[in-house]
Design a protein around this motif. Structure first.
Motif, mmCIF file in Angstrom:
data_model
loop_
_atom_site.group_PDB
_atom_site.id
_atom_site.type_symbol
_atom_site.label_atom_id
_atom_site.label_comp_id
_atom_site.label_asym_id
_atom_site.label_seq_id
_atom_site.Cartn_x
_atom_site.Cartn_y
_atom_site.Cartn_z
ATOM 1 N N GLY A 70 15.167 5.309 22.750
ATOM 2 C CA GLY A 70 14.770 6.562 23.386
ATOM 3 C C GLY A 70 14.987 7.781 22.503
ATOM 4 N N GLU A 71 16.094 7.813 21.797
ATOM 5 C CA GLU A 71 16.423 8.973 20.961
ATOM 6 C C GLU A 71 15.661 9.001 19.639
ATOM 7 N N THR A 72 15.256 7.839 19.129
ATOM 8 C CA THR A 72 14.561 7.800 17.830
ATOM 9 C C THR A 72 13.048 7.783 17.958
ATOM 10 N N GLY A 73 12.529 7.300 19.075
ATOM 11 C CA GLY A 73 11.084 7.123 19.203
ATOM 12 C C GLY A 73 10.585 5.941 18.389
ATOM 13 N N ARG A 113 0.835 -1.209 0.000
ATOM 14 C CA ARG A 113 0.000 0.000 0.000
ATOM 15 C C ARG A 113 0.864 1.251 0.000
ATOM 16 N N PRO A 114 0.326 2.366 -0.484
ATOM 17 C CA PRO A 114 1.073 3.622 -0.380
ATOM 18 C C PRO A 114 1.337 3.936 1.099
ATOM 19 N N ALA A 115 2.556 4.346 1.405
ATOM 20 C CA ALA A 115 2.905 4.647 2.794
ATOM 21 C C ALA A 115 2.022 5.749 3.369
ATOM 22 N N LEU A 116 1.638 6.716 2.544
ATOM 23 C CA LEU A 116 0.791 7.805 3.034
ATOM 24 C C LEU A 116 -0.582 7.313 3.498
ATOM 25 N N ASP A 117 -1.016 6.156 3.009
ATOM 26 C CA ASP A 117 -2.295 5.586 3.437
ATOM 27 C C ASP A 117 -2.161 4.806 4.747
ATOM 28 N N CYS A 118 -0.947 4.686 5.266
ATOM 29 C CA CYS A 118 -0.697 3.851 6.439
ATOM 30 C C CYS A 118 -0.042 4.623 7.576
ATOM 31 N N LEU A 119 -0.169 5.936 7.582
ATOM 32 C CA LEU A 119 0.510 6.748 8.600
ATOM 33 C C LEU A 119 0.112 6.354 10.013
ATOM 34 N N PRO A 135 15.712 4.909 8.687
ATOM 35 C CA PRO A 135 16.331 6.223 8.523
ATOM 36 C C PRO A 135 15.315 7.348 8.343
ATOM 37 N N ILE A 136 14.085 7.011 8.043
ATOM 38 C CA ILE A 136 13.042 8.018 7.829
ATOM 39 C C ILE A 136 12.480 8.424 9.180
ATOM 40 N N GLY A 137 12.639 9.695 9.544
ATOM 41 C CA GLY A 137 12.111 10.191 10.806
ATOM 42 C C GLY A 137 13.126 10.251 11.929
ATOM 43 N N LEU A 138 14.396 10.055 11.621
ATOM 44 C CA LEU A 138 15.430 10.191 12.650
ATOM 45 C C LEU A 138 15.581 11.653 13.045
ATOM 46 N N PRO A 139 16.164 11.930 14.205
ATOM 47 C CA PRO A 139 16.417 13.331 14.578
ATOM 48 C C PRO A 139 17.182 14.050 13.458
ATOM 49 N N ALA A 140 16.708 15.220 13.078
ATOM 50 C CA ALA A 140 17.243 15.954 11.923
ATOM 51 C C ALA A 140 18.691 16.383 12.095
ATOM 52 N N ASP A 141 19.170 16.487 13.344
ATOM 53 C CA ASP A 141 20.541 16.929 13.553
ATOM 54 C C ASP A 141 21.548 15.770 13.575
ATOM 55 N N LEU A 183 -0.228 3.505 11.152
ATOM 56 C CA LEU A 183 0.470 2.278 11.535
ATOM 57 C C LEU A 183 1.941 2.525 11.862
ATOM 58 N N LEU A 184 2.390 3.765 11.683
ATOM 59 C CA LEU A 184 3.803 4.103 11.843
ATOM 60 C C LEU A 184 4.032 4.920 13.109
ATOM 61 N N PRO A 185 5.217 4.797 13.716
ATOM 62 C CA PRO A 185 5.536 5.674 14.849
ATOM 63 C C PRO A 185 5.486 7.134 14.396
ATOM 64 N N GLU A 186 5.172 8.027 15.302
ATOM 65 C CA GLU A 186 4.976 9.437 14.953
ATOM 66 C C GLU A 186 6.161 10.072 14.225
ATOM 67 N N PRO A 187 7.415 9.828 14.632
ATOM 68 C CA PRO A 187 8.509 10.472 13.882
ATOM 69 C C PRO A 187 8.539 10.063 12.403
ATOM 70 N N VAL A 188 8.201 8.807 12.129
ATOM 71 C CA VAL A 188 8.202 8.311 10.748
ATOM 72 C C VAL A 188 7.020 8.905 9.988
ATOM 73 N N ALA A 189 5.836 8.899 10.598
ATOM 74 C CA ALA A 189 4.651 9.476 9.957
ATOM 75 C C ALA A 189 4.857 10.960 9.675
ATOM 76 N N ALA A 190 5.444 11.680 10.626
ATOM 77 C CA ALA A 190 5.686 13.116 10.432
ATOM 78 C C ALA A 190 6.656 13.359 9.280
ATOM 79 N N ALA A 191 7.694 12.529 9.173
ATOM 80 C CA ALA A 191 8.661 12.688 8.078
ATOM 81 C C ALA A 191 8.002 12.443 6.723
ATOM 82 N N LEU A 192 7.112 11.481 6.664
ATOM 83 C CA LEU A 192 6.418 11.214 5.393
ATOM 84 C C LEU A 192 5.438 12.334 5.058
ATOM 85 N N ARG A 193 4.716 12.824 6.074
ATOM 86 C CA ARG A 193 3.782 13.945 5.829
ATOM 87 C C ARG A 193 4.520 15.180 5.340
ATOM 88 N N GLY A 194 5.718 15.410 5.843
ATOM 89 C CA GLY A 194 6.474 16.613 5.498
ATOM 90 C C GLY A 194 7.514 16.402 4.405
#
Length: 192
Positions: free
Chosen positions: A120-123, A12-18, A131-137, A20-31
């Protein structure tokens, strides 16, 4: 050559499954703002019991090993400072922590980060870090072979589910640097 999508009955398209994903990953895909359209990112539901690469490949086919990648969190130390980074290599290789990673971080010592630090650091869940949704720094070191893979199977941030994305897109993630020789051959014991 087959692509990772061929190994699964439902893709399925990942955007249709947000949801099901941890928030950092879903946020990275949305943005997502990369040149590779986010519509080329896919999600497959997988059993957490077969989330580990070796078991997943055994279940879905050995050919998938060449198109799967693992993301690991490493810690580089120099003096009293610790720098966390992520490394992505194809699953049939291992991360050259004491060579390529240590040099990239300018560290005197590099090692895999403790599980509680990585989680703890990645959520994200251990065994599903992506690698999608890791801390940006954070630095994100990507083996050149991963970037050259048309579609690569990676974690989804949790042990349930996987993402299938163009390798090129991973090179467009925040902090990403393509590193030649980041992945090196596994020893017979590691491969076994």
């Amino acid at each position: 050559m087959p692509v990772p999508m061929d190994a699964f009955d439902v893709v399925r398209p990942a955007l249709d499954c947000l949801d099901l994903l941890p928030e950092p990953v879903a946020a990275a895909l949305r943005g997502w703002r990369g040149t590779v359209p986010v519509e080329q990112f896919h999600y497959v539901d997988t059993d957490p019991a077969i989330a580990d690469t070796a078991v997943l490949v055994e279940h879905h086919g050995a050919w998938l090993l060449e198109q799967s990648a693992n993301c690991v969190v490493v810690a580089g130390k120099r003096g009293g400072a610790v720098t966390l980074a992520a490394c992505v290599v194809l699953s049939h290789t291992r991360v050259d922590v004491n060579g390529a990673v240590r040099r990239q971080l300018g560290a005197r010592k590099a090692s895999f980060a403790p599980m509680d630090t990585a989680v703890g650091e990645t959520g994200m869940e251990y065994g599903g870090i992506t690698p999608i949704g890791l801390p940006a720094d954070w630095p994100l070191f990507l083996d050149a072979a991963v970037a050259d893979t048309p579609y690569v199977l990676i974690g989804s941030g949790g042990r349930r589910g996987k993402l299938i994305v163009p390798g090129k897109a991973l090179g467009e993630l925040p902090g990403a640097m393509v590193v030649e020789g980041l992945g090196c051959p596994k020893t017979a014991a590691e491969a076994g």
